[in-house]
Design a protein around this motif. Structure first.
Motif, mmCIF file in Angstrom:
data_model
loop_
_atom_site.group_PDB
_atom_site.id
_atom_site.type_symbol
_atom_site.label_atom_id
_atom_site.label_comp_id
_atom_site.label_asym_id
_atom_site.label_seq_id
_atom_site.Cartn_x
_atom_site.Cartn_y
_atom_site.Cartn_z
ATOM 1 N N LEU A 43 11.646 102.114 24.070
ATOM 2 C CA LEU A 43 11.327 102.433 25.461
ATOM 3 C C LEU A 43 10.521 103.726 25.507
ATOM 4 C CD1 LEU A 43 11.845 101.812 28.530
ATOM 5 C CD2 LEU A 43 13.824 103.331 28.342
ATOM 6 N N ARG A 44 9.354 103.649 26.139
ATOM 7 C CA ARG A 44 8.519 104.842 26.351
ATOM 8 C C ARG A 44 8.458 105.109 27.847
ATOM 9 N NH1 ARG A 44 5.341 106.279 21.886
ATOM 10 N NH2 ARG A 44 5.469 104.772 20.170
ATOM 11 N N ILE A 45 8.741 106.345 28.238
ATOM 12 C CA ILE A 45 8.812 106.698 29.656
ATOM 13 C C ILE A 45 7.859 107.841 29.971
ATOM 14 C CG2 ILE A 45 10.301 107.472 31.536
ATOM 15 C CD1 ILE A 45 12.677 106.381 29.985
ATOM 16 N N GLY A 46 7.091 107.667 31.031
ATOM 17 C CA GLY A 46 6.215 108.721 31.518
ATOM 18 C C GLY A 46 6.338 108.824 33.027
ATOM 19 N N HIS A 47 5.867 109.908 33.595
ATOM 20 C CA HIS A 47 5.957 110.122 35.035
ATOM 21 C C HIS A 47 4.579 110.441 35.598
ATOM 22 C CE1 HIS A 47 10.391 110.188 35.173
ATOM 23 N NE2 HIS A 47 10.275 110.685 33.958
ATOM 24 N N LEU A 48 4.351 109.907 36.781
ATOM 25 C CA LEU A 48 3.085 110.098 37.465
ATOM 26 C C LEU A 48 3.407 110.375 38.937
ATOM 27 C CD1 LEU A 48 0.055 109.824 36.584
ATOM 28 C CD2 LEU A 48 0.122 107.522 37.551
ATOM 29 N N GLY A 49 3.652 111.638 39.257
ATOM 30 C CA GLY A 49 4.072 111.952 40.613
ATOM 31 C C GLY A 49 5.365 111.230 40.938
ATOM 32 N N PRO A 50 5.402 110.443 42.036
ATOM 33 C CA PRO A 50 6.627 109.745 42.423
ATOM 34 C C PRO A 50 6.888 108.459 41.633
ATOM 35 C CG PRO A 50 4.879 109.218 43.955
ATOM 36 C CD PRO A 50 4.301 110.232 43.004
ATOM 37 N N VAL A 51 6.014 108.146 40.709
ATOM 38 C CA VAL A 51 6.103 106.893 39.955
ATOM 39 C C VAL A 51 6.627 107.143 38.544
ATOM 40 C CG1 VAL A 51 4.762 105.007 38.940
ATOM 41 C CG2 VAL A 51 4.259 105.785 41.267
ATOM 42 N N SER A 166 0.483 103.135 30.748
ATOM 43 C CA SER A 166 1.744 103.069 29.999
ATOM 44 C C SER A 166 1.535 103.219 28.500
ATOM 45 C CB SER A 166 2.452 101.743 30.278
ATOM 46 O OG SER A 166 1.747 100.650 29.719
ATOM 47 N N SER A 167 0.323 103.025 28.039
ATOM 48 C CA SER A 167 0.034 103.140 26.606
ATOM 49 C C SER A 167 -0.307 104.563 26.182
ATOM 50 C CB SER A 167 -1.115 102.198 26.230
ATOM 51 O OG SER A 167 -0.750 100.860 26.443
ATOM 52 N N GLY A 168 -0.143 105.486 27.093
ATOM 53 C CA GLY A 168 -0.439 106.883 26.768
ATOM 54 C C GLY A 168 -1.384 107.531 27.736
ATOM 55 N N GLY A 169 -1.927 106.725 28.662
ATOM 56 C CA GLY A 169 -2.884 107.267 29.620
ATOM 57 C C GLY A 169 -2.291 108.307 30.556
ATOM 58 N N VAL A 170 -0.967 108.214 30.800
ATOM 59 C CA VAL A 170 -0.313 109.183 31.693
ATOM 60 C C VAL A 170 -0.493 110.606 31.160
ATOM 61 C CG1 VAL A 170 1.917 109.989 32.524
ATOM 62 C CG2 VAL A 170 1.367 107.569 32.632
ATOM 63 N N ALA A 171 -0.376 110.745 29.845
ATOM 64 C CA ALA A 171 -0.464 112.076 29.236
ATOM 65 C C ALA A 171 -1.836 112.715 29.445
ATOM 66 C CB ALA A 171 -0.148 111.981 27.745
ATOM 67 N N SER A 172 -2.861 111.890 29.633
ATOM 68 C CA SER A 172 -4.219 112.421 29.786
ATOM 69 C C SER A 172 -4.569 112.756 31.223
ATOM 70 C CB SER A 172 -5.235 111.407 29.239
ATOM 71 O OG SER A 172 -5.220 110.215 30.015
ATOM 72 N N MET A 176 -2.580 118.254 38.151
ATOM 73 C CA MET A 176 -3.012 118.407 39.532
ATOM 74 C C MET A 176 -3.476 117.084 40.143
ATOM 75 S SD MET A 176 -2.509 121.605 40.049
ATOM 76 C CE MET A 176 -3.410 121.898 41.578
ATOM 77 N N CYS A 177 -3.780 116.109 39.297
ATOM 78 C CA CYS A 177 -4.305 114.823 39.782
ATOM 79 C C CYS A 177 -3.255 113.712 39.798
ATOM 80 C CB CYS A 177 -5.480 114.383 38.908
ATOM 81 S SG CYS A 177 -6.878 115.513 38.928
ATOM 82 N N GLN A 178 -2.052 113.997 39.298
ATOM 83 C CA GLN A 178 -1.063 112.933 39.145
ATOM 84 C C GLN A 178 -0.688 112.268 40.460
ATOM 85 O OE1 GLN A 178 2.342 114.104 36.854
ATOM 86 N NE2 GLN A 178 1.161 114.404 34.978
ATOM 87 N N GLU A 179 -0.479 113.057 41.508
ATOM 88 C CA GLU A 179 -0.119 112.489 42.805
ATOM 89 C C GLU A 179 -1.219 111.558 43.309
ATOM 90 O OE1 GLU A 179 2.525 112.781 44.782
ATOM 91 O OE2 GLU A 179 3.715 114.228 43.634
ATOM 92 N N ARG A 180 -2.459 111.968 43.136
ATOM 93 C CA ARG A 180 -3.587 111.171 43.592
ATOM 94 C C ARG A 180 -3.681 109.859 42.822
ATOM 95 N NH1 ARG A 180 -9.857 113.364 43.768
ATOM 96 N NH2 ARG A 180 -10.788 111.485 44.710
ATOM 97 N N VAL A 181 -3.503 109.912 41.501
ATOM 98 C CA VAL A 181 -3.548 108.696 40.685
ATOM 99 C C VAL A 181 -2.393 107.771 41.058
ATOM 100 C CG1 VAL A 181 -3.395 107.783 38.336
ATOM 101 C CG2 VAL A 181 -4.732 109.845 38.786
ATOM 102 N N ALA A 182 -1.213 108.348 41.311
ATOM 103 C CA ALA A 182 -0.059 107.539 41.709
ATOM 104 C C ALA A 182 -0.332 106.818 43.019
ATOM 105 C CB ALA A 182 1.181 108.417 41.829
#
Length: 322
Positions: A43-51, A166-172, A176-182
């Motif tokens: 299991l790989r877990i990442g966070h993107l703002g509220p997601v 999910s393949s690692g794109g979250v880390a890139s 400051m842009c995470q909320e917008r991408v979410a």
């Protein structure tokens, strides 16, 4: 991204240990491997703002979230499941979806569900709380358990985006842009469902009506094993009038008694096809799901599946063993 795996877990109880570990990050559920002594998961877990984005790789197995796993006080969370690799069967809210690569299905974690991988499988989960999701998809309950095919609407584009993140794109993604991408991701998912799920705007009920209908479904699912379950006991349990209950349930087009019978038969069929329940008799399985007559169970099962329960079980277990 956080990484969890079965490596290092005790071999004798690896599936149970994995379920305990998984519950600390995602949701409580049971993992039943196809081969008892061969089970690997990651299991790989990442966070993107509220997601929350979770990429789950599994050996062939069954995953079940039961009513006993669900706390009434917990927050309501929704999972958009993308079948990234392999095939699976997902049962939820009285619907069964056969998923192939690129398909989506929506799950409400506050309700029971069952997931069976047909092969080694990779599933990506886009998890979001109910309050946030309803900003983008006001009536998510109507889509729960319904398959959104990879060729439907914008689902192909959404699958590509989810897979990349999910393949690692979250880390890139810059913090400051995470909320917008979410927001963009949730807007894309919403458009994919509203344009590709086959529900026309004129057919959509209000959010309040769908929530009430969902509450009735939730009550039925929680009490499906009770042989006394009926419209009368549901009306009493929810403290609403029988007339109101019928009005709330009627938009689905299926009578409440028929829904209860269908769901019981589906749960019986699921357990009959599982090697984990091989030691249990057909009568034990039927009675555990609220039937109190073996003859009634056999007749109604034959009507639904076109086979006697014994023949159905034999053929399904033979397919799994092949």
């Amino acid at each position: 991204m956080e990484l969890l795996s079965t490596k290092g877990l005790p071999e004798g109880r690896r599936a149970a240990a994995w379920a305990e570990l998984y519950a600390t990050r995602m949701s409580a559920c049971d993992f039943i491997p196809q081969h008892r002594d061969e089970f690997d998961a990651e299991l790989r877990i990442g966070h993107l703002g509220p997601v929350k984005l979770a990429r789950l790789e599994l050996d062939r197995c069954s995953v079940e979230r039961k009513p006993s796993h669900i706390s009434r006080n917990s927050s309501r969370l929704y999972n958009f499941l993308l079948q990234a690799k392999g095939t699976s069967i997902f049962s939820h809210c009285g619907k069964e979806a056969e998923l192939v690569e690129g398909d989506f299905v929506l799950c409400d974690t506050s309700l029971p569900h069952f997931f069976r991988t047909e092969t080694q499988s990779t599933t990506v989960m886009v998890r979001v709380c109910a309050e946030t999701l309803k900003t983008y998809l006001p009536t998510p309950a109507q889509y729960c358990g319904q398959r959104l095919g990879r060729a439907d609407g914008l689902s192909g584009a959404v699958a590509a985006m989810v897979g990349e993140l999910s393949s690692g794109g979250v880390a890139s993604v810059n913090h400051m842009c995470q909320e917008r991408v979410a927001r963009y991701l949730l807007e894309m998912i919403s458009m994919a469902y509203t344009t590709g799920a086959g529900i026309a705007p004129s057919e959509e009920a209000t959010a309040v009506a769908w929530q009430r209908h969902k509450d009735v479904i939730g009550y039925i699912e929680d009490n499906l094993r009770d042989p006394e379950l009926s419209p009368a006991t549901i009306s009493e349990g929810l403290r609403v009038s029988p007339r109101y209950l019928r009005a709330v349930f009627s938009p689905g087009g299926e009578k409440m008694g028929a829904y209860i019978l269908r769901r019981r038969l589906e749960e019986c069929a699921r357990q009959m096809a599982s090697p984990a329940w091989k030691a249990h008799t057909l009568t034990e399985i039927a009675f555990s799901w609220g039937f109190n007559s073996a003859a009634h169970f056999t007749r109604t099962f034959n009507e639904k599946y076109g086979q006697a329960p014994r023949e159905y079980r034999r053929s399904r277990l033979a397919c799994l063993a092949a």
